[in-house]
Design a protein around this motif. Structure first.
Motif, PDB file in Angstrom:
ATOM      1  N   LYS A 104      19.832 -28.304 -19.978  1.00  0.00           N
ATOM      2  CA  LYS A 104      20.951 -27.297 -19.569  1.00  0.00           C
ATOM      3  C   LYS A 104      21.635 -27.303 -20.811  1.00  0.00           C
ATOM      4  O   LYS A 104      21.934 -28.167 -21.326  1.00  0.00           O
ATOM      5  CB  LYS A 104      21.417 -28.124 -18.499  1.00  0.00           C
ATOM      6  CG  LYS A 104      22.414 -27.003 -17.825  1.00  0.00           C
ATOM      7  CD  LYS A 104      23.206 -27.882 -16.457  1.00  0.00           C
ATOM      8  CE  LYS A 104      24.045 -28.756 -16.687  1.00  0.00           C
ATOM      9  NZ  LYS A 104      24.334 -29.456 -15.405  1.00  0.00           N
ATOM     10  N   THR A 109      28.230 -26.779 -17.165  1.00  0.00           N
ATOM     11  CA  THR A 109      28.565 -26.045 -16.091  1.00  0.00           C
ATOM     12  C   THR A 109      27.414 -24.970 -15.651  1.00  0.00           C
ATOM     13  O   THR A 109      27.470 -24.385 -14.738  1.00  0.00           O
ATOM     14  CB  THR A 109      29.864 -25.134 -16.106  1.00  0.00           C
ATOM     15  OG1 THR A 109      29.629 -24.194 -17.520  1.00  0.00           O
ATOM     16  CG2 THR A 109      31.153 -25.943 -16.878  1.00  0.00           C
ATOM     17  N   ASP A 110      26.300 -25.231 -16.531  1.00  0.00           N
ATOM     18  CA  ASP A 110      25.271 -24.204 -16.087  1.00  0.00           C
ATOM     19  C   ASP A 110      24.927 -24.318 -14.668  1.00  0.00           C
ATOM     20  O   ASP A 110      24.499 -25.600 -14.477  1.00  0.00           O
ATOM     21  CB  ASP A 110      24.367 -24.121 -17.017  1.00  0.00           C
ATOM     22  CG  ASP A 110      24.632 -23.527 -18.388  1.00  0.00           C
ATOM     23  OD1 ASP A 110      25.956 -22.962 -18.497  1.00  0.00           O
ATOM     24  OD2 ASP A 110      23.975 -23.394 -19.414  1.00  0.00           O
ATOM     25  N   ASN A 111      24.233 -23.473 -14.000  1.00  0.00           N
ATOM     26  CA  ASN A 111      23.486 -23.663 -12.809  1.00  0.00           C
ATOM     27  C   ASN A 111      22.057 -23.088 -12.874  1.00  0.00           C
ATOM     28  O   ASN A 111      21.218 -23.371 -12.098  1.00  0.00           O
ATOM     29  CB  ASN A 111      24.042 -22.876 -11.625  1.00  0.00           C
ATOM     30  CG  ASN A 111      24.489 -21.499 -12.016  1.00  0.00           C
ATOM     31  OD1 ASN A 111      23.518 -20.987 -12.736  1.00  0.00           O
ATOM     32  ND2 ASN A 111      25.329 -21.151 -10.872  1.00  0.00           N
ATOM     33  N   LEU A 158      18.630 -24.552 -10.795  1.00  0.00           N
ATOM     34  CA  LEU A 158      19.081 -25.638 -10.641  1.00  0.00           C
ATOM     35  C   LEU A 158      19.445 -25.883  -9.193  1.00  0.00           C
ATOM     36  O   LEU A 158      19.906 -27.119  -8.785  1.00  0.00           O
ATOM     37  CB  LEU A 158      20.075 -26.398 -11.757  1.00  0.00           C
ATOM     38  CG  LEU A 158      19.267 -26.353 -13.090  1.00  0.00           C
ATOM     39  CD1 LEU A 158      20.435 -26.745 -13.939  1.00  0.00           C
ATOM     40  CD2 LEU A 158      18.119 -27.267 -12.855  1.00  0.00           C
ATOM     41  N   GLN A 159      19.855 -24.716  -8.333  1.00  0.00           N
ATOM     42  CA  GLN A 159      20.125 -24.888  -7.227  1.00  0.00           C
ATOM     43  C   GLN A 159      19.457 -23.506  -6.255  1.00  0.00           C
ATOM     44  O   GLN A 159      18.934 -22.785  -6.875  1.00  0.00           O
ATOM     45  CB  GLN A 159      21.755 -24.737  -7.163  1.00  0.00           C
ATOM     46  CG  GLN A 159      22.525 -23.177  -7.656  1.00  0.00           C
ATOM     47  CD  GLN A 159      23.824 -22.942  -7.795  1.00  0.00           C
ATOM     48  OE1 GLN A 159      24.377 -23.681  -8.212  1.00  0.00           O
ATOM     49  NE2 GLN A 159      24.228 -22.012  -7.216  1.00  0.00           N
ATOM     50  N   PHE A 167      20.129 -19.769  -5.083  1.00  0.00           N
ATOM     51  CA  PHE A 167      20.745 -18.643  -4.949  1.00  0.00           C
ATOM     52  C   PHE A 167      20.727 -17.829  -3.762  1.00  0.00           C
ATOM     53  O   PHE A 167      19.632 -17.535  -3.773  1.00  0.00           O
ATOM     54  CB  PHE A 167      20.896 -18.104  -6.506  1.00  0.00           C
ATOM     55  CG  PHE A 167      20.929 -18.996  -7.619  1.00  0.00           C
ATOM     56  CD1 PHE A 167      22.285 -19.090  -8.025  1.00  0.00           C
ATOM     57  CD2 PHE A 167      19.953 -19.467  -8.441  1.00  0.00           C
ATOM     58  CE1 PHE A 167      22.708 -19.576  -9.340  1.00  0.00           C
ATOM     59  CE2 PHE A 167      20.332 -20.288  -9.614  1.00  0.00           C
ATOM     60  CZ  PHE A 167      21.790 -20.227  -9.786  1.00  0.00           C
ATOM     61  N   ASP A 190      24.982 -14.218  -5.541  1.00  0.00           N
ATOM     62  CA  ASP A 190      25.364 -15.291  -6.214  1.00  0.00           C
ATOM     63  C   ASP A 190      25.450 -15.234  -7.790  1.00  0.00           C
ATOM     64  O   ASP A 190      24.689 -14.697  -8.355  1.00  0.00           O
ATOM     65  CB  ASP A 190      24.701 -16.557  -5.820  1.00  0.00           C
ATOM     66  CG  ASP A 190      24.889 -17.228  -4.247  1.00  0.00           C
ATOM     67  OD1 ASP A 190      25.862 -16.517  -3.688  1.00  0.00           O
ATOM     68  OD2 ASP A 190      24.270 -17.944  -3.971  1.00  0.00           O
ATOM     69  N   LYS A 201      15.619 -23.166  -5.449  1.00  0.00           N
ATOM     70  CA  LYS A 201      15.931 -24.144  -6.398  1.00  0.00           C
ATOM     71  C   LYS A 201      14.319 -24.528  -6.913  1.00  0.00           C
ATOM     72  O   LYS A 201      13.584 -24.883  -6.212  1.00  0.00           O
ATOM     73  CB  LYS A 201      16.501 -25.464  -5.746  1.00  0.00           C
ATOM     74  CG  LYS A 201      16.811 -26.642  -6.804  1.00  0.00           C
ATOM     75  CD  LYS A 201      17.141 -27.803  -6.148  1.00  0.00           C
ATOM     76  CE  LYS A 201      17.598 -28.846  -7.039  1.00  0.00           C
ATOM     77  NZ  LYS A 201      18.161 -30.176  -6.191  1.00  0.00           N
TER      78      LYS A 201
END
Length: 535
Positions: A7, A11-13, A48-49, A51, A55, A73
């Protein structure tokens, strides 16, 4: 053990795949197991999540796109499930404090350069031939053949030898050439272009500024300029541009107008005699020590890949910060590849005037692209996309890393010459050669050029140091790469360590002790940016 994903910003997703990942495998990352949904090639991005449509996708700490559909994810981001989007910027929102790097190791270092009367120092000593209009390209080519044959004792082209062997049906070998160049302290270079007439007058004015910048560049000892006579880019316009860039210019500039001189033979004979005498005098200048503050580095990228923004470009950023801390200059260009990071750059401008100029140039540029039926979102090339740069904002966020973290002292339009030490922004297109051409016209005496896919290009008057973002490409194309930063991916070197190695290499190139691969390949690309249409 090498990391499998990384990463870039806390703050990156999304994360970057550092190796090829197979569907179904589980990667431990930041204390959680991430199951890979689809086969993912290295350099591409992993969610990483989960979406949902609309989003926001964050990378390098900034908005780089929005989800077009559900992205689970652990799944890979593609041009089908992600669309380019960037934040709107209206002005400066915060003050900026810079923590300069430690320069104790470098503050007393020097390079061996060519000192000019105006205080600039060249990393090369070039006599430059160029036309004011494309009608004189043929005469420039004739002069190139004459001068290179007599002054530069170049090796025979191996491809010429190959073709000769095929034609004759007998294997030919290179004939040994033990003679050296006629002059040891100066080189001759020739550029041609397609401008100077036929387009809008503003393009001729822009070309005049660019050519004046080349003459004023510290790497140039003097110039021979050819004019036809009736073109838009009149001699008077060029002289005005020269005076504007440097009112006290004290270099020999020989100008010839064909329509005033009669036959081609008469003109070329006069040019050869006059130019030879001036080149002979310019050869008397020798390299002498100069502080690193006399370096102006142009920051460029081309053929970028998914590793460019986490290896090569951040390395250039640290080098840029070191040069700036040493009171030298750095120039960051390619405005379409700053889309999405405008807010950070505006906040880094030392005054509001520069911030407003930057935004005005960006908006005008983007409007011209939209008026032409396209947009900045079309900037990533097929090669970029194939290697993981799927939106312009994602590509831009990585490209901007070349500019480091120092305050922005000035903002320049294409053809404007640098006047303030420190980091400068220069409005150029993302096109590699048009941008590099502009960097040198604005005063860069060294260009650092990062590439992830391999870009064979150089410049006629300024050394172009080619930096690979990954080891594989450097091994595959060793003839074009000077430095490779793949050790960062493997965890063998830090960005700072890589940057210090690079600055050592820069000093060797600037001192004439090492030739760049671009120079060895005789790559002398020169393409001015034309903003207008042909009339």
């Amino acid at each position: 053990m090498q990391k499998r994903i990384i990463k870039v910003n806390r703050t990156d997703n999304v994360a970057v795949a550092l190796v090829n990942l197979k569907a179904g495998e589980v990667v431990l990352f930041e204390g959680q197991d991430i199951k890979i949904v689809s086969n993912t090639k290295l350099k591409h991005k992993i969610a990483l999540q989960q979406f949902e449509t609309g989003d926001r996708i964050i990378m390098y700490g900034v908005l780089v796109g929005v989800a077009q559909s559900t992205i689970h994810k652990g799944d890979v981001l593609t041009t089908e499930n992600v669309k380019h989007q960037s934040e709107k910027v209206f002005g400066k929102t915060d003050s900026y404090l810079w923590s300069a790097p430690n320069i104790k190791k470098w503050k007393d270092r020097t390079f061996l350069g060519y000192h000019r009367e105006d205080g600039q120092v060249g990393t090369e000593n070039i006599w430059l031939f160029f036309p004011l209009v494309f009608c004189e390209n043929r005469n420039i080519e004739t002069l190139k053949e004459v001068f290179e044959k007599e002054l530069l004792k170049q090796k025979q082209n191996p491809h010429q030898i190959l073709l000769r062997s095929l034609v004759r049906g007998v294997e030919e070998t290179e004939v040994a050439n033990n003679s050296s160049n006629v002059f040891s302290n100066i080189d001759v270079k020739f550029v041609t272009h397609s401008g100077g007439c036929g387009g809008i007058r503003q393009d001729s004015e822009s070309l005049a500024k660019l050519l004046a910048g080349y003459v004023n560049n510290p790497n140039v000892a003097g110039a021979t300029v050819l004019s036809l006579g009736c073109q838009n880019l009149q001699i008077s316009l060029f002289k005005d541009a020269l005076h504007a860039v440097n009112p006290n210019l004290n270099k020999p500039v020989l100008i010839y107008e064909q329509q005033q001189m009669g036959t081609v033979d008469n003109m070329l004979s006069a040019i050869i005699k006059d130019s030879f005498e001036s080149i002979k005098k310019a050869n008397n200048l020798e390299r002498k020590p100069a502080p690193l503050s006399k370096l102006t580095i142009g920051l460029e990228c081309g053929g970028s890949d998914g590793f460019s923004g986490i290896t090569a470009n951040p390395t250039l950023g640290v080098v840029s910060d070191l040069i700036v801390a040493l009171k030298g200059s750095a120039i960051l260009s390619e405005f379409p590849e700053l889309c999405g990071v405008e807010q950070e750059l505006v906040n880094r401008c030392v005054d509001d005037k520069n911030g407003k100029k930057f935004l005005a140039l960006m908006k005008a540029f983007e409007k011209s692209v939209i008026d032409a039926g396209s947009g900045f979102d079309m900037n990533p090339s097929p090669g970029n996309i194939k290697d993981g740069l799927i939106t312009d904002a994602m590509k831009s966020a990585g490209a901007a890393k070349k500019g480091g973290t120092s305050p922005i002292q000035d903002v320049l339009d294409y053809g404007e010459y640098i006047s303030k030490p420190g980091l400068n922004l220069l409005c150029t297109p993302g096109n590699d050669v048009e941008s590099t051409t502009g960097l040198v016209g604005s005063g860069a005496n060294i260009v650092l050029f990062t590439t992830g896919l391999g870009t064979p290009t150089g410049n006629p008057i300024t050394p172009v140091i080619k930096v690979s973002s990954n080891t594989e490409m450097a091994v595959k194309m060793p003839d074009i790469i000077d430095i490779e930063t793949g050790a960062v991916i493997r965890g063998e070197k830090t960005i700072d360590e890589m940057a210090h190695d690079m600055l050592e290499f820069i000093i060797k190139v600037a001192s004439g002790k090492v030739q760049t691969k671009a120079k060895l390949l005789n790559q002398n690309d020169f393409i001015p940016w034309r903003r207008g249409v042909s009339l």
